[in-house]
Design a protein around this motif. Structure first.
Motif, PDB file in Angstrom:
ATOM      1  N   ASN A  36      71.584  18.144  -1.332  1.00  0.00           N
ATOM      2  CA  ASN A  36      71.260  19.083  -0.076  1.00  0.00           C
ATOM      3  C   ASN A  36      70.153  18.287   0.546  1.00  0.00           C
ATOM      4  OD1 ASN A  36      73.111  20.626  -1.257  1.00  0.00           O
ATOM      5  ND2 ASN A  36      71.652  22.138  -2.401  1.00  0.00           N
ATOM      6  N   ILE A  37      70.207  18.471   1.927  1.00  0.00           N
ATOM      7  CA  ILE A  37      69.262  17.914   2.744  1.00  0.00           C
ATOM      8  C   ILE A  37      68.874  18.857   3.453  1.00  0.00           C
ATOM      9  CG2 ILE A  37      68.765  16.003   4.464  1.00  0.00           C
ATOM     10  CD1 ILE A  37      70.873  14.269   3.434  1.00  0.00           C
ATOM     11  N   PRO A  38      67.505  19.178   3.633  1.00  0.00           N
ATOM     12  CA  PRO A  38      66.978  20.438   4.505  1.00  0.00           C
ATOM     13  C   PRO A  38      67.270  20.081   5.996  1.00  0.00           C
ATOM     14  CG  PRO A  38      65.515  19.825   2.618  1.00  0.00           C
ATOM     15  CD  PRO A  38      66.564  18.928   2.702  1.00  0.00           C
ATOM     16  N   THR A  39      67.409  21.239   6.512  1.00  0.00           N
ATOM     17  CA  THR A  39      67.503  21.194   8.119  1.00  0.00           C
ATOM     18  C   THR A  39      65.982  21.103   8.691  1.00  0.00           C
ATOM     19  OG1 THR A  39      69.316  22.731   8.245  1.00  0.00           O
ATOM     20  CG2 THR A  39      67.996  22.394  10.330  1.00  0.00           C
ATOM     21  N   GLY A  40      65.785  20.154   9.636  1.00  0.00           N
ATOM     22  CA  GLY A  40      64.488  19.925  10.290  1.00  0.00           C
ATOM     23  C   GLY A  40      64.021  18.528  10.116  1.00  0.00           C
ATOM     24  N   PRO A  69      60.280  13.116   6.865  1.00  0.00           N
ATOM     25  CA  PRO A  69      60.816  13.150   5.641  1.00  0.00           C
ATOM     26  C   PRO A  69      60.397  14.319   4.381  1.00  0.00           C
ATOM     27  CG  PRO A  69      59.065  11.560   5.685  1.00  0.00           C
ATOM     28  CD  PRO A  69      59.291  11.980   7.074  1.00  0.00           C
ATOM     29  N   PHE A  70      61.286  14.585   3.738  1.00  0.00           N
ATOM     30  CA  PHE A  70      61.211  15.775   2.881  1.00  0.00           C
ATOM     31  C   PHE A  70      60.946  15.098   1.277  1.00  0.00           C
ATOM     32  CE2 PHE A  70      64.132  17.458   5.841  1.00  0.00           C
ATOM     33  CZ  PHE A  70      63.357  18.451   6.363  1.00  0.00           C
ATOM     34  N   PRO A  71      59.887  15.583   0.655  1.00  0.00           N
ATOM     35  CA  PRO A  71      60.080  15.111  -0.920  1.00  0.00           C
ATOM     36  C   PRO A  71      61.397  15.428  -1.533  1.00  0.00           C
ATOM     37  CG  PRO A  71      58.850  17.322  -0.529  1.00  0.00           C
ATOM     38  CD  PRO A  71      59.258  16.805   0.663  1.00  0.00           C
ATOM     39  N   ALA A  72      61.655  14.787  -2.585  1.00  0.00           N
ATOM     40  CA  ALA A  72      62.959  14.877  -3.140  1.00  0.00           C
ATOM     41  C   ALA A  72      62.847  15.209  -4.659  1.00  0.00           C
ATOM     42  CB  ALA A  72      63.557  13.431  -3.288  1.00  0.00           C
ATOM     43  N   LEU A  73      63.878  15.757  -5.093  1.00  0.00           N
ATOM     44  CA  LEU A  73      64.156  16.141  -6.527  1.00  0.00           C
ATOM     45  C   LEU A  73      65.335  15.474  -7.089  1.00  0.00           C
ATOM     46  CD1 LEU A  73      62.772  19.764  -6.435  1.00  0.00           C
ATOM     47  CD2 LEU A  73      61.363  17.899  -7.225  1.00  0.00           C
ATOM     48  N   VAL A  74      65.329  15.159  -8.347  1.00  0.00           N
ATOM     49  CA  VAL A  74      66.747  14.782  -8.985  1.00  0.00           C
ATOM     50  C   VAL A  74      66.792  15.932 -10.090  1.00  0.00           C
ATOM     51  CG1 VAL A  74      67.837  13.284 -10.586  1.00  0.00           C
ATOM     52  CG2 VAL A  74      66.376  12.396  -8.554  1.00  0.00           C
ATOM     53  N   TYR A 133      63.020  20.735  -0.009  1.00  0.00           N
ATOM     54  CA  TYR A 133      63.176  19.651  -0.911  1.00  0.00           C
ATOM     55  C   TYR A 133      64.423  19.079  -0.664  1.00  0.00           C
ATOM     56  CZ  TYR A 133      58.957  20.463  -3.460  1.00  0.00           C
ATOM     57  OH  TYR A 133      57.570  21.101  -3.748  1.00  0.00           O
ATOM     58  N   VAL A 134      64.593  17.703  -0.530  1.00  0.00           N
ATOM     59  CA  VAL A 134      66.058  16.881  -0.716  1.00  0.00           C
ATOM     60  C   VAL A 134      66.279  17.152  -2.113  1.00  0.00           C
ATOM     61  CG1 VAL A 134      67.136  14.931  -0.807  1.00  0.00           C
ATOM     62  CG2 VAL A 134      65.561  15.414   1.276  1.00  0.00           C
ATOM     63  N   VAL A 135      67.461  17.704  -2.638  1.00  0.00           N
ATOM     64  CA  VAL A 135      68.131  17.864  -3.850  1.00  0.00           C
ATOM     65  C   VAL A 135      69.213  17.051  -4.170  1.00  0.00           C
ATOM     66  CG1 VAL A 135      68.793  19.369  -5.666  1.00  0.00           C
ATOM     67  CG2 VAL A 135      67.078  20.314  -4.033  1.00  0.00           C
ATOM     68  N   GLY A 143      66.539   4.261   2.440  1.00  0.00           N
ATOM     69  CA  GLY A 143      66.236   4.067   4.074  1.00  0.00           C
ATOM     70  C   GLY A 143      66.473   5.340   4.645  1.00  0.00           C
ATOM     71  N   ARG A 144      66.939   6.209   4.001  1.00  0.00           N
ATOM     72  CA  ARG A 144      67.202   7.390   5.068  1.00  0.00           C
ATOM     73  C   ARG A 144      65.981   8.072   5.406  1.00  0.00           C
ATOM     74  NH1 ARG A 144      72.399   8.546   5.439  1.00  0.00           N
ATOM     75  NH2 ARG A 144      71.857  10.503   6.525  1.00  0.00           N
ATOM     76  N   PRO A 145      65.903   8.489   6.652  1.00  0.00           N
ATOM     77  CA  PRO A 145      64.625   8.986   7.296  1.00  0.00           C
ATOM     78  C   PRO A 145      64.366  10.388   6.810  1.00  0.00           C
ATOM     79  CG  PRO A 145      66.434   9.290   8.809  1.00  0.00           C
ATOM     80  CD  PRO A 145      67.001   8.275   7.853  1.00  0.00           C
ATOM     81  N   GLU A 146      65.253  11.294   6.040  1.00  0.00           N
ATOM     82  CA  GLU A 146      65.165  12.706   5.560  1.00  0.00           C
ATOM     83  C   GLU A 146      64.372  12.361   4.281  1.00  0.00           C
ATOM     84  OE1 GLU A 146      69.632  12.353   6.913  1.00  0.00           O
ATOM     85  OE2 GLU A 146      68.008  11.140   5.895  1.00  0.00           O
ATOM     86  N   ILE A 147      64.566  11.258   3.629  1.00  0.00           N
ATOM     87  CA  ILE A 147      63.876  11.422   2.159  1.00  0.00           C
ATOM     88  C   ILE A 147      62.563  10.587   2.084  1.00  0.00           C
ATOM     89  CG2 ILE A 147      64.390  10.277  -0.102  1.00  0.00           C
ATOM     90  CD1 ILE A 147      67.550  10.558   0.794  1.00  0.00           C
TER      91      ILE A 147
END
Length: 345
Positions: A106-110, A113-118, A147-149, A189-193
């Motif tokens: 799941n990648i947040p809208t907006g 970069p967002f922090p990420a959780l595995v 959070y990127v999940v 390399g994804r700008p969202e992460i």
């Protein structure tokens, strides 16, 4: 949140490759410091005794995982599974130690970069498992909170590659899959992460996977949370879940590795609690007092071991709450999000 440079250095020293910063190869290697840059001149010969070569550890053990060169890369977004105003959900794949592992992200809208959780899910029979099962509430809420999940399916699940030896080898491959997921996020390399801010969340069996990851790869992530986790001693888990239910895999495990009475060294080395002194990340444990699947005693014992080793651990108990968390789930998630916000934001 500690500086990522320090975390990468710690992970590199632990795993012989800076797993938090770069990929590695899929092969065993001695647990030694990274090789220094070769000198341009030949140093003078000395009479000092050579450093003894360290014997390779049993690959089916925590030391074996520590010595292995771990790899995680090639994170790919596949089909869109759902779109909401808050996030987009994708089927994904990534590479972990030579296997392709599927999952959900799941990648947040907006603007990131967002922090990420595995996310490391609990036991679900691989024969009925489908991508992303196990923690839909957490996937949704954490993405809505920015959070990127990345929910890993693990090997042998959904569209992941098969590993026929995984069950006999105490499912240690799941730990490799989680380490690979973190590395794949960081190298995507994804700008969202934001690859500099990553945490772990596991429940039940996935809590044990998180314990393993923390001791195998100190410095890999910034913080970890577990819900209703299994024991940090695999022999207890086998007795509790498999032996009493007549699982034939138990006989295969003991034929391969011996019983705890026959081969206590093996069972000691495969237990994350034996290696808790390696942990560098803060850990939050949630457990209900009415959990009849994973006894609260297990989390109390693990917490005591962390504290005895001087580690940053907190156990939060929930009176009357069962294994899956019902009425108090949202309150527990508020505690979880405050914890992650403190360490990842």
């Amino acid at each position: 949140m500690r500086p990522r440079g320090a975390a990468c250095a710690a992970a590199g020293l632990s795993l012989v490759v800076a797993i938090g910063c770069t990929g590695g190869t899929d092969e065993a290697a001695p647990d030694a410091a990274p090789t220094a840059t070769r000198a341009t001149t030949t140093p003078p010969r000395t009479t000092a005794a050579p450093t003894p070569t360290r014997s390779p550890a049993d690959p089916v053990s925590i030391p074996g995982l520590i010595q292995r060169r771990h790899q995680g890369s090639d994170l790919r977004l596949r089909t869109v599974l759902a779109r909401t105003a808050a996030y987009t959900s994708y089927a994904v794949t990534y590479r972990a130690n030579g296997l392709t592992i599927s999952g959900l992200m799941n990648i947040p809208t907006g603007r990131g970069p967002f922090p990420a959780l595995v996310l490391a899910h609990g036991y679900i029979d691989p024969a009925v498992y489908t991508t992303g099962r196990g923690m839909p509430r957490e996937q949704d809420l954490l993405a809505r909170k920015g959070y990127v999940v990345l929910h890993t399916d693990y090997r042998n699940h959904a569209r992941s590659d098969d590993d026929p030896d995984n069950d006999v080898n105490l499912r240690l491959g799941y730990t490799e899959d989680v380490i690979g997921a973190v590395m794949a996020l960081r190298s995507s390399g994804r700008p969202e992460i934001d690859g500099e801010r990553i945490g772990l969340l596991g429940r039940s069996m996935g809590g044990g996977v998180v314990y393993n990851t923390l001791v195998v790869a100190p410095g890999l992530v910034d913080a970890a949370v577990v819900y209703a986790p299994v024991s940090s001693r695999p022999a207890e888990n086998i007795d509790h879940f498999q032996r009493r239910n007549g699982d034939p895999v138990v006989a295969e495990i003991e034929a391969e590795h011996g019983t705890p009475e026959e081969n206590p060294a093996f069972w000691r080395e495969v237990s994350p609690i034996t290696h808790v002194d390696r942990v560098t990340e803060p850990l939050l444990i949630h457990h209900g007092t009415a959990d009849d699947t994973c006894p609260l005693t297990w989390s109390k014992q693990t917490t005591a071991a962390f504290k005895a080793a001087g580690k940053d651990v907190r156990l939060v108990t929930y009176p009357g709450e069962g294994h899956t968390f019902g009425p108090q789930w949202r309150r527990s998630m508020d505690v979880t999000m405050a914890f992650f916000d403190r360490h990842l934001r």
